[in-house]
Design a protein around this motif. Structure first.
Motif, mmCIF file in Angstrom:
data_model
loop_
_atom_site.group_PDB
_atom_site.id
_atom_site.type_symbol
_atom_site.label_atom_id
_atom_site.label_comp_id
_atom_site.label_asym_id
_atom_site.label_seq_id
_atom_site.Cartn_x
_atom_site.Cartn_y
_atom_site.Cartn_z
ATOM 1 N N LYS A 12 100.656 -61.402 43.533
ATOM 2 C CA LYS A 12 100.534 -61.025 42.122
ATOM 3 C C LYS A 12 101.291 -62.012 41.231
ATOM 4 C CE LYS A 12 101.909 -57.324 38.902
ATOM 5 N NZ LYS A 12 102.735 -58.101 38.017
ATOM 6 N N ILE A 13 102.564 -62.267 41.552
ATOM 7 C CA ILE A 13 103.335 -63.132 40.650
ATOM 8 C C ILE A 13 102.822 -64.571 40.686
ATOM 9 C CG2 ILE A 13 105.357 -61.641 40.644
ATOM 10 C CD1 ILE A 13 106.787 -63.633 42.463
ATOM 11 N N TRP A 14 102.468 -65.072 41.863
ATOM 12 C CA TRP A 14 101.924 -66.436 41.930
ATOM 13 C C TRP A 14 100.597 -66.525 41.183
ATOM 14 C CZ3 TRP A 14 103.740 -71.118 43.663
ATOM 15 C CH2 TRP A 14 104.982 -71.092 44.294
ATOM 16 N N GLY A 15 99.718 -65.555 41.393
ATOM 17 C CA GLY A 15 98.421 -65.563 40.711
ATOM 18 C C GLY A 15 98.564 -65.509 39.201
ATOM 19 N N GLU A 16 99.446 -64.648 38.720
ATOM 20 C CA GLU A 16 99.631 -64.525 37.273
ATOM 21 C C GLU A 16 100.270 -65.771 36.674
ATOM 22 O OE1 GLU A 16 101.120 -60.794 35.776
ATOM 23 O OE2 GLU A 16 100.027 -59.692 37.336
ATOM 24 N N ILE A 17 101.153 -66.432 37.413
ATOM 25 C CA ILE A 17 101.758 -67.668 36.901
ATOM 26 C C ILE A 17 100.707 -68.774 36.816
ATOM 27 C CG2 ILE A 17 103.340 -69.565 37.500
ATOM 28 C CD1 ILE A 17 104.703 -67.239 36.043
ATOM 29 N N PHE A 18 99.823 -68.884 37.811
ATOM 30 C CA PHE A 18 98.753 -69.885 37.733
ATOM 31 C C PHE A 18 97.849 -69.612 36.530
ATOM 32 C CE2 PHE A 18 99.545 -70.826 42.331
ATOM 33 C CZ PHE A 18 99.747 -72.184 42.177
ATOM 34 N N GLU A 19 97.500 -68.336 36.294
ATOM 35 C CA GLU A 19 96.673 -67.977 35.135
ATOM 36 C C GLU A 19 97.384 -68.300 33.828
ATOM 37 O OE1 GLU A 19 94.879 -64.058 34.590
ATOM 38 O OE2 GLU A 19 94.614 -63.988 36.780
ATOM 39 N N LEU A 20 98.642 -67.911 33.739
ATOM 40 C CA LEU A 20 99.423 -68.131 32.521
ATOM 41 C C LEU A 20 99.583 -69.623 32.238
ATOM 42 C CD1 LEU A 20 100.803 -66.507 30.336
ATOM 43 C CD2 LEU A 20 102.835 -66.389 31.772
ATOM 44 N N ASN A 21 99.725 -70.401 33.281
ATOM 45 C CA ASN A 21 99.829 -71.854 33.131
ATOM 46 C C ASN A 21 98.590 -72.409 32.428
ATOM 47 O OD1 ASN A 21 99.181 -74.713 34.626
ATOM 48 N ND2 ASN A 21 101.370 -74.453 34.201
ATOM 49 N N GLU A 22 97.420 -71.994 32.862
ATOM 50 C CA GLU A 22 96.169 -72.465 32.255
ATOM 51 C C GLU A 22 96.052 -72.017 30.795
ATOM 52 O OE1 GLU A 22 93.888 -74.587 33.531
ATOM 53 O OE2 GLU A 22 95.305 -74.779 35.199
ATOM 54 N N VAL A 23 96.359 -70.757 30.548
ATOM 55 C CA VAL A 23 96.260 -70.203 29.195
ATOM 56 C C VAL A 23 97.225 -70.925 28.250
ATOM 57 C CG1 VAL A 23 96.776 -68.142 27.820
ATOM 58 C CG2 VAL A 23 95.437 -67.939 29.921
ATOM 59 N N LEU A 24 98.474 -71.078 28.687
ATOM 60 C CA LEU A 24 99.482 -71.679 27.808
ATOM 61 C C LEU A 24 99.267 -73.165 27.607
ATOM 62 C CD1 LEU A 24 102.709 -69.771 28.870
ATOM 63 C CD2 LEU A 24 101.309 -69.446 26.821
ATOM 64 N N ARG A 25 98.673 -73.837 28.568
ATOM 65 C CA ARG A 25 98.376 -75.266 28.397
ATOM 66 C C ARG A 25 97.535 -75.473 27.131
ATOM 67 N NH1 ARG A 25 96.751 -76.928 33.526
ATOM 68 N NH2 ARG A 25 98.908 -77.495 33.857
ATOM 69 N N GLU A 26 96.571 -74.600 26.928
ATOM 70 C CA GLU A 26 95.696 -74.711 25.753
ATOM 71 C C GLU A 26 96.370 -74.200 24.483
ATOM 72 O OE1 GLU A 26 92.921 -76.458 25.919
ATOM 73 O OE2 GLU A 26 93.461 -76.730 28.031
ATOM 74 N N LYS A 27 97.078 -73.088 24.579
ATOM 75 C CA LYS A 27 97.677 -72.471 23.390
ATOM 76 C C LYS A 27 98.885 -73.247 22.859
ATOM 77 C CE LYS A 27 96.408 -67.632 24.124
ATOM 78 N NZ LYS A 27 96.947 -66.268 24.333
ATOM 79 N N LEU A 28 99.636 -73.900 23.746
ATOM 80 C CA LEU A 28 100.865 -74.563 23.311
ATOM 81 C C LEU A 28 100.666 -76.017 22.880
ATOM 82 C CD1 LEU A 28 103.474 -73.139 25.845
ATOM 83 C CD2 LEU A 28 103.152 -72.521 23.452
ATOM 84 N N ARG A 29 99.592 -76.639 23.339
ATOM 85 C CA ARG A 29 99.350 -78.044 22.969
ATOM 86 C C ARG A 29 99.342 -78.256 21.452
ATOM 87 N NH1 ARG A 29 94.487 -79.291 25.470
ATOM 88 N NH2 ARG A 29 95.639 -79.648 27.386
ATOM 89 N N VAL A 143 114.929 -65.318 28.927
ATOM 90 C CA VAL A 143 114.373 -64.031 28.538
ATOM 91 C C VAL A 143 113.526 -63.510 29.692
ATOM 92 C CG1 VAL A 143 112.795 -62.865 26.925
ATOM 93 C CG2 VAL A 143 114.370 -64.633 26.088
ATOM 94 N N GLU A 144 113.683 -62.226 30.004
ATOM 95 C CA GLU A 144 112.918 -61.589 31.073
ATOM 96 C C GLU A 144 111.863 -60.649 30.506
ATOM 97 O OE1 GLU A 144 115.884 -61.107 34.838
ATOM 98 O OE2 GLU A 144 115.836 -59.454 33.417
ATOM 99 N N ALA A 145 110.819 -60.412 31.315
ATOM 100 C CA ALA A 145 109.779 -59.447 30.955
ATOM 101 C C ALA A 145 109.195 -58.859 32.232
ATOM 102 C CB ALA A 145 108.690 -60.117 30.135
ATOM 103 N N GLU A 146 108.607 -57.692 32.090
ATOM 104 C CA GLU A 146 108.029 -56.981 33.236
ATOM 105 C C GLU A 146 106.759 -57.631 33.765
ATOM 106 O OE1 GLU A 146 109.193 -54.156 34.851
ATOM 107 O OE2 GLU A 146 111.009 -54.528 33.684
ATOM 108 N N ASP A 147 105.950 -58.205 32.858
ATOM 109 C CA ASP A 147 104.672 -58.755 33.311
ATOM 110 C C ASP A 147 104.333 -60.026 32.551
ATOM 111 O OD1 ASP A 147 103.291 -58.031 30.836
ATOM 112 O OD2 ASP A 147 103.231 -55.983 31.592
ATOM 113 N N SER A 148 103.257 -60.666 32.969
ATOM 114 C CA SER A 148 102.893 -61.967 32.397
ATOM 115 C C SER A 148 102.462 -61.865 30.935
ATOM 116 C CB SER A 148 101.804 -62.634 33.239
ATOM 117 O OG SER A 148 100.660 -61.818 33.324
ATOM 118 N N GLN A 149 101.787 -60.785 30.554
ATOM 119 C CA GLN A 149 101.388 -60.639 29.154
ATOM 120 C C GLN A 149 102.604 -60.469 28.260
ATOM 121 O OE1 GLN A 149 98.158 -60.934 27.715
ATOM 122 N NE2 GLN A 149 99.589 -61.171 26.028
ATOM 123 N N ASP A 150 103.571 -59.688 28.719
ATOM 124 C CA ASP A 150 104.792 -59.473 27.948
ATOM 125 C C ASP A 150 105.581 -60.771 27.809
ATOM 126 O OD1 ASP A 150 106.666 -57.996 26.492
ATOM 127 O OD2 ASP A 150 107.754 -57.364 28.282
#
Length: 170
Positions: A12-29, A143-150
């Motif tokens: 779960k955590i590895w999968g969500e980090i890979f997803e978040l990486n892709e999403v943030l690459r586009e949003k943060l550029r 900063v900590e959060a419970e899940d990837s969306q948070d």
């Protein structure tokens, strides 16, 4: 301890980090950040049962340049940014801790000594005084959060706060 639960949690955590990486690459550029690929991070520490403990096992994380990292441990999702001491103001610290009560502040040299730890919080004046009197040149704001969306939501809140106080080099 059930092995299937450990297996599922790590997936779960590895999968969500890979997803978040892709999403943030586009949003943060467009905001001036560069998001690096996910890596296995070694030599990290996790705060468990009242103390910092070394993790001999890897966890997933990626750099957010400049100055940041986002990842996940067995405990939580997190981001951390390195901020030069001279850019930290009392007003910033007050707003940071109020906005992100699930946080840590520590130096880069003596990273196992907390300036602020949400498990044992100090009052805001004491936090700023410890920063001001410290010999550290750079502080880590985590900063900590419970899940990837948070954690994604909190990251964008932090970026807004960082821009307001001009603490990041973007």
């Amino acid at each position: 301890m059930k092995m299937i639960e450990i297996h599922n949690h790590l997936n779960k955590i590895w999968g969500e980090i890979f997803e978040l990486n892709e999403v943030l690459r586009e949003k943060l550029r467009p905001l001036g950040f560069k998001v690096e690929p996910v890596e296995e991070v070694f030599n990290a520490y996790i705060f468990l049962e009242g103390e910092w403990r070394e993790m001999l096992y890897p966890h997933p994380a990626f750099e957010i340049k400049p100055q940041g990292e986002l990842g996940a441990t067995i405990q939580s999702f997190y981001f951390v940014f390195a901020v030069p001491k001279e850019k930290i103001t009392r007003e910033f610290i007050v707003e940071f801790i109020k906005k992100f009560p699930q946080s840590y502040i520590y130096g880069t040299e003596n990273f196992l000594e907390d300036i602020y730890n949400h498990n044992f919080p100090r009052n805001l004046d004491e936090v700023y005084e410890k920063i001001e009197k410290s010999q550290e040149k750079v502080f880590q704001l985590e900063v900590e959060a419970e899940d990837s969306q948070d954690i994604e939501n909190k990251l964008f809140e932090f970026i807004g706060l960082a821009k307001k106080y001009k603490i990041l080099e973007i």
